[in-house]
Design a protein around this motif. Structure first.
Motif, PDB file in Angstrom:
ATOM      1  N   ALA A  74      -5.015  49.386 -11.871  1.00 47.54           N
ATOM      2  CA  ALA A  74      -5.098  50.733 -12.434  1.00 47.54           C
ATOM      3  C   ALA A  74      -3.922  51.004 -13.358  1.00 47.54           C
ATOM      4  CB  ALA A  74      -5.140  51.779 -11.321  1.00 47.54           C
ATOM      5  N   GLY A  75      -4.147  51.906 -14.303  1.00 46.84           N
ATOM      6  CA  GLY A  75      -3.126  52.271 -15.268  1.00 46.84           C
ATOM      7  C   GLY A  75      -2.047  53.162 -14.675  1.00 46.84           C
ATOM      8  N   LEU A  76      -0.907  53.214 -15.359  1.00 43.80           N
ATOM      9  CA  LEU A  76       0.247  53.999 -14.923  1.00 43.80           C
ATOM     10  C   LEU A  76       0.401  55.238 -15.795  1.00 43.80           C
ATOM     11  CD1 LEU A  76       2.838  51.099 -14.448  1.00 43.80           C
ATOM     12  CD2 LEU A  76       1.488  52.240 -12.656  1.00 43.80           C
ATOM     13  N   GLY A  77       0.287  56.409 -15.146  1.00 47.89           N
ATOM     14  CA  GLY A  77       0.553  57.673 -15.820  1.00 47.89           C
ATOM     15  C   GLY A  77       1.668  58.357 -15.052  1.00 47.89           C
ATOM     16  N   THR A  78       1.295  59.283 -14.169  1.00 43.80           N
ATOM     17  CA  THR A  78       2.292  59.789 -13.215  1.00 43.80           C
ATOM     18  C   THR A  78       2.636  58.682 -12.222  1.00 43.80           C
ATOM     19  OG1 THR A  78       0.716  60.587 -11.551  1.00 43.80           O
ATOM     20  CG2 THR A  78       1.281  62.097 -13.343  1.00 43.80           C
ATOM     21  N   THR A  79       1.772  57.683 -12.150  1.00 40.97           N
ATOM     22  CA  THR A  79       1.817  56.502 -11.273  1.00 40.97           C
ATOM     23  C   THR A  79       1.329  56.801  -9.857  1.00 40.97           C
ATOM     24  OG1 THR A  79       4.106  56.612 -10.415  1.00 40.97           O
ATOM     25  CG2 THR A  79       3.801  55.611 -12.592  1.00 40.97           C
ATOM     26  N   ILE A 115      -2.384  45.237  -9.222  1.00 39.08           N
ATOM     27  CA  ILE A 115      -2.018  44.994 -10.620  1.00 39.08           C
ATOM     28  C   ILE A 115      -1.904  46.321 -11.348  1.00 39.08           C
ATOM     29  CG2 ILE A 115      -2.563  43.647 -12.672  1.00 39.08           C
ATOM     30  CD1 ILE A 115      -2.541  41.976 -10.052  1.00 39.08           C
ATOM     31  N   ALA A 116      -0.723  46.591 -11.917  1.00 37.53           N
ATOM     32  CA  ALA A 116      -0.512  47.811 -12.696  1.00 37.53           C
ATOM     33  C   ALA A 116      -0.796  47.535 -14.167  1.00 37.53           C
ATOM     34  CB  ALA A 116       0.918  48.305 -12.520  1.00 37.53           C
ATOM     35  N   ALA A 129       3.718  46.785  -7.319  1.00 35.05           N
ATOM     36  CA  ALA A 129       2.866  45.954  -8.183  1.00 35.05           C
ATOM     37  C   ALA A 129       3.199  44.476  -8.023  1.00 35.05           C
ATOM     38  CB  ALA A 129       3.027  46.365  -9.642  1.00 35.05           C
ATOM     39  N   ASP A 130       2.178  43.663  -7.798  1.00 37.01           N
ATOM     40  CA  ASP A 130       2.371  42.215  -7.802  1.00 37.01           C
ATOM     41  C   ASP A 130       2.641  41.722  -9.212  1.00 37.01           C
ATOM     42  OD1 ASP A 130       1.885  41.295  -4.974  1.00 37.01           O
ATOM     43  OD2 ASP A 130       0.067  42.458  -5.308  1.00 37.01           O
ATOM     44  N   ARG A 131       2.050  42.393 -10.167  1.00 38.60           N
ATOM     45  CA  ARG A 131       2.372  42.136 -11.573  1.00 38.60           C
ATOM     46  C   ARG A 131       1.864  43.278 -12.433  1.00 38.60           C
ATOM     47  NH1 ARG A 131      -1.975  38.152 -14.062  1.00 38.60           N
ATOM     48  NH2 ARG A 131      -3.505  37.991 -12.379  1.00 38.60           N
ATOM     49  N   ILE A 132       2.335  43.305 -13.667  1.00 36.82           N
ATOM     50  CA  ILE A 132       1.930  44.331 -14.624  1.00 36.82           C
ATOM     51  C   ILE A 132       1.260  43.642 -15.815  1.00 36.82           C
ATOM     52  CG2 ILE A 132       2.720  46.134 -16.202  1.00 36.82           C
ATOM     53  CD1 ILE A 132       5.003  46.706 -14.296  1.00 36.82           C
ATOM     54  N   LEU A 133       0.075  44.118 -16.170  1.00 37.82           N
ATOM     55  CA  LEU A 133      -0.622  43.631 -17.352  1.00 37.82           C
ATOM     56  C   LEU A 133      -0.565  44.711 -18.432  1.00 37.82           C
ATOM     57  CD1 LEU A 133      -3.876  41.973 -15.904  1.00 37.82           C
ATOM     58  CD2 LEU A 133      -1.748  40.849 -16.612  1.00 37.82           C
ATOM     59  N   GLU A 134      -0.567  44.272 -19.673  1.00 38.23           N
ATOM     60  CA  GLU A 134      -0.553  45.213 -20.783  1.00 38.23           C
ATOM     61  C   GLU A 134      -1.923  45.274 -21.446  1.00 38.23           C
ATOM     62  OE1 GLU A 134       2.662  43.959 -23.322  1.00 38.23           O
ATOM     63  OE2 GLU A 134       4.126  45.079 -22.124  1.00 38.23           O
ATOM     64  N   VAL A 182     -11.249  43.519 -16.885  1.00 38.44           N
ATOM     65  CA  VAL A 182     -11.902  42.378 -17.533  1.00 38.44           C
ATOM     66  C   VAL A 182     -10.873  41.307 -17.867  1.00 38.44           C
ATOM     67  CG1 VAL A 182     -13.140  41.629 -19.606  1.00 38.44           C
ATOM     68  CG2 VAL A 182     -13.828  43.735 -18.427  1.00 38.44           C
ATOM     69  N   GLN A 183      -9.711  41.733 -18.333  1.00 41.57           N
ATOM     70  CA  GLN A 183      -8.621  40.795 -18.614  1.00 41.57           C
ATOM     71  C   GLN A 183      -8.253  40.020 -17.348  1.00 41.57           C
ATOM     72  OE1 GLN A 183      -5.196  42.702 -20.382  1.00 41.57           O
ATOM     73  NE2 GLN A 183      -3.865  40.954 -20.055  1.00 41.57           N
ATOM     74  N   LEU A 184      -8.166  40.724 -16.229  1.00 42.51           N
ATOM     75  CA  LEU A 184      -7.857  40.083 -14.956  1.00 42.51           C
ATOM     76  C   LEU A 184      -8.981  39.138 -14.538  1.00 42.51           C
ATOM     77  CD1 LEU A 184      -6.121  39.793 -12.389  1.00 42.51           C
ATOM     78  CD2 LEU A 184      -7.304  41.819 -11.474  1.00 42.51           C
ATOM     79  N   ALA A 185     -10.222  39.549 -14.727  1.00 38.84           N
ATOM     80  CA  ALA A 185     -11.376  38.725 -14.335  1.00 38.84           C
ATOM     81  C   ALA A 185     -11.368  37.370 -15.036  1.00 38.84           C
ATOM     82  CB  ALA A 185     -12.669  39.473 -14.645  1.00 38.84           C
ATOM     83  N   LYS A 186     -10.849  37.352 -16.243  1.00 45.19           N
ATOM     84  CA  LYS A 186     -10.795  36.113 -17.012  1.00 45.19           C
ATOM     85  C   LYS A 186      -9.648  35.204 -16.573  1.00 45.19           C
ATOM     86  CE  LYS A 186     -12.904  38.196 -21.134  1.00 45.19           C
ATOM     87  NZ  LYS A 186     -12.692  38.612 -22.555  1.00 45.19           N
TER      88      LYS A 186
END
Length: 312
Positions: A185-190, A210-211, A241-246, A279-283
């Motif tokens: 999920a995305g980070l806003g207020t988190t 995954i953030a 977070a185990d990791r952060i994707l952009e 989708v990025q993670l799925a790949k």
């Protein structure tokens, strides 16, 4: 001082609102990747009061403030928002008979501004260049200047933000998909990410969390935080977070049209960005079940949606 009767009345009204918070449906996301061993599911968060995921945090913040006698009929609920939390505050505030003031960046969508006005909220606009960071500073200054007038909800620091997802969103996900492998999920207020992830990790330490954040500072994902260049919310826990994707804004916006083509209804840029991240993670993985959040639909994003859709 507020009377005991007035406080009890607010508590009674809260009980009538609670059934309309949370318990959102889970949708399987298909057609966006070709890994047959990966499934993506998403919570449709607009299927609740005020039309967004922010109903959860707003309700929990208001509920606890009332129960702790911090928010009373003679005080105004004050906070900074990019729009959705403000709308949630105003919706719940209207039901409770409470006044609401929102510090809002002036570049918020016209739909959000109109909704807030229609709900009776007072809007104080801040510069579009300062984003929600400037709005937070202005709200804090106002609250410190007039402590007898305002209850400052402070969603970016309020523990009841992430706790709404710890006790609500995560519990629902565990009930709906107990065998999940990833939460993204995305980070806003988190709050959504922190609260949901914290509970899921307690449920099963093997679940990967995954953030998502924008890939650079000058992005166009309203409400999202690029942590390296903004004030990091106090409720954010970097150990979760185990990791952060952009995610890229342009690619995310493309998923608005893709989603509409497949499912027949438009979603918001934030929802599209979460799908892009999933989708990025799925790949990147061999197999597994991914859960994400669709914070809201397209109702509050007219101009952005028109630019990214092939229909009027």
């Amino acid at each position: 001082m507020p009377t005991l009767t007035a406080t009890n009345s607010l508590s009674t009204k809260l009980a009538t609102i609670e059934p309309h918070i949370g318990n959102t449906p889970l949708l399987r996301i298909e057609g966006f990747h070709d890994n047959e061993n990966v499934q993506i599911f998403a919570k449709l968060e607009w299927k609740q009061l005020s039309g967004s995921v922010k109903a959860r945090a707003a309700y929990n913040i208001i509920k606890n403030a009332i129960l702790e006698n911090k928010l009373t009929p003679d005080k105004i609920l004050l906070d900074a928002s990019s729009g959705n939390t403000g709308i949630a505050y105003a919706t719940i505030g209207k039901e409770l008979g409470l006044n609401v003031t929102i510090l809002l960046p002036e570049n918020a969508s016209s739909e959000r501004k109109e909704i807030l006005k229609s709900l009776g909220a007072e809007i104080i606009y801040t510069s579009k260049f300062g984003g929600t960071d400037e709005a937070q500073d202005a709200a804090k200054e106002l609250a410190e200047r007039y402590p007898e007038k305002y209850f400052y909800a402070d969603q970016y620091s309020n523990e009841n933000n992430w706790k709404a997802h710890y006790h609500g969103t995560a519990e629902e996900i565990i009930h709906e998909k107990p065998q999940l492998d990833y939460f993204i999920a995305g980070l806003g207020t988190t709050g959504t990410f922190v609260g949901t992830s914290r509970k899921l990790k307690e449920y099963n330490t093997n679940i990967q969390t995954i953030a998502l954040q924008p890939d650079f500072a000058l992005h166009a994902l309203e409400g999202w935080k690029h942590l390296e260049t903004v004030t990091v919310p106090k409720i954010y826990d970097e150990t979760i977070a185990d990791r952060i994707l952009e995610v890229n804004t342009l690619i995310s916006h493309q998923y608005i049209a893709k989603f509409y083509e497949y499912y027949g209804f438009p979603i918001s840029p934030s929802s599209a960005a979460n799908i892009a991240g999933a989708v990025q993670l799925a790949k990147q993985i061999e197999k597994g079940t991914i859960i994400t959040i669709l914070p809201d639909n397209a109702d509050k994003y007219g101009d952005v949606i028109k630019k990214n859709m092939s229909y009027d």
